[in-house]
Design an enzyme around this catalytic site. Structure first.
Site, short mmCIF file in Angstrom:
data_model
loop_
_atom_site.label_atom_id
_atom_site.label_comp_id
_atom_site.label_asym_id
_atom_site.label_seq_id
_atom_site.Cartn_x
_atom_site.Cartn_y
_atom_site.Cartn_z
N HIS A 185 -54.69 -24.23 56.06
CA HIS A 185 -53.81 -24.56 57.18
C HIS A 185 -52.98 -23.37 57.64
O HIS A 185 -52.59 -23.30 58.80
CB HIS A 185 -52.87 -25.71 56.77
N HIS A 190 -38.57 -20.14 52.65
CA HIS A 190 -39.02 -21.44 52.11
C HIS A 190 -39.53 -21.26 50.69
O HIS A 190 -39.99 -20.19 50.30
CB HIS A 190 -40.06 -22.12 53.01
#
Length: 312
Positions: free
Chosen positions: A115, A179
């Site tokens: 992805h 993140h």
């Protein structure tokens, strides 16, 4: 030759969760700006800098950089499966140009991408095969990492080659900003996790679902302030975006992997894809950032950014 750039965060959660409506509208609006930018530019070739999340590259053999001569999407988190439209002859010439610039890169005759590389192509073009694409993998998950200086030099080598082509080329940098999702670290992994990090290619549907569900559940807890992962760091994200917009990209050479992880999470290393893309653009001349979106989004476990830029 004309170069343009789109850099954007990706998140597996885009495909499998429903965030609050206000956040979804905000992100959709940012994507719409990027799509219009790309539509107006109408690229003839796309060069995509992207990471992998132990779906195509593993510790069995983990190169810092790899150019794909052919590529296929693995279909994780509902992303598109199947082959990309890779212009193999151009990819070979590009890889040789990188090597001729004294930068060692691996090559792949069948790169498997997840992805991280697929999402921008879906967002911008609707399909991974809509445009000729050369994928360039930059290791951003599995220590040890190439230095930021080396990543910058990679981008410059790519840009120097692309500016010799008589084509409109879109550069994509795909990666989260700050993140810290629940990706196993080799130093602390269990024996089962280590086996997956060594070579977890083509997992069973059940194994892939278990892995993905862990991320989905972590995101839900993180949005409620209950997950045991590092907080997002908007200040760090803004600093990076400001440096990229300034064109003073050498400032990033002093950023170390240890400091980046400590400040912005273990997956903040994905900003290497942005650094490579911006340096490739700068190789063609001074540039201007034409749009910038940023928002810390716990629901996506990401400092989420989208930028577009063109050579002046």
């Amino acid at each position: 030759m004309t170069l343009a750039l789109v850099c954007m965060s990706h998140s597996p959660l885009l495909e499998v969760t429903t965030p609050p409506e206000e956040i979804q509208k905000d992100v959709d609006a940012a994507f719409a700006v990027a799509r219009k930018f790309v539509e107006d530019f109408d690229p003839e070739l796309v060069v995509s800098f992207a990471p992998d999340h132990y779906n195509g590259f593993f510790y069995e053999l983990m190169p810092p950089f790899c150019v794909g001569y052919e590529a296929v999407g693995v279909g994780d988190y509902g992303s598109e499966e199947g082959p990309l439209n890779v212009p193999t002859a151009v990819a070979k010439d590009l890889a040789q140009a990188i090597i001729d610039a004294d930068l060692d890169t691996a090559i792949s005759l069948k790169m498997e991408i997840d992805h991280g590389a697929v999402q921008p192509l879906e967002v911008l073009f609707g399909s991974i095969a809509a445009k000729p694409v050369i994928p360039i993998f930059i290791n951003s998950v599995a220590p040890p990492f190439a230095s930021m200086r080396r990543v910058r030099q990679l981008g410059t080598a790519v840009g120097n080659y692309l500016k010799t082509l008589d084509k409109r080329v879109l550069l994509i940098g795909s990666g989260g900003l700050s993140h810290d999702p629940p990706v196993p670290q080799i130093a602390t992994a269990t024996p089962e996790q280590k086996a997956t990090l060594l070579n977890g290619r083509h997992p069973t549907a059940a194994a892939r679902n278990e892995r993905q569900q862990r991320v989905i559940e972590t995101a839900a807890a993180f949005a409620k302030g209950k997950a045991n992962i590092m907080d997002l760091n908007p200040e760090w994200d803004r600093q990076l975006l400001d440096i990229l917009a300034s064109g003073e990209l050498e400032k990033l050479d002093t950023w170390t992997a240890a400091e980046m992880a400590a400040s912005a999470g273990n997956s903040a290393h994905e900003v290497r894809t942005w650094v490579a893309a911006y340096n490739a653009l700068r190789a063609a001349g001074e540039y201007t950032v034409t749009s910038e979106y940023y928002r810390p989004i716990p629901e996506f476990i990401a400092g989420f950014g989208v930028t577009t830029a063109v050579v002046k």
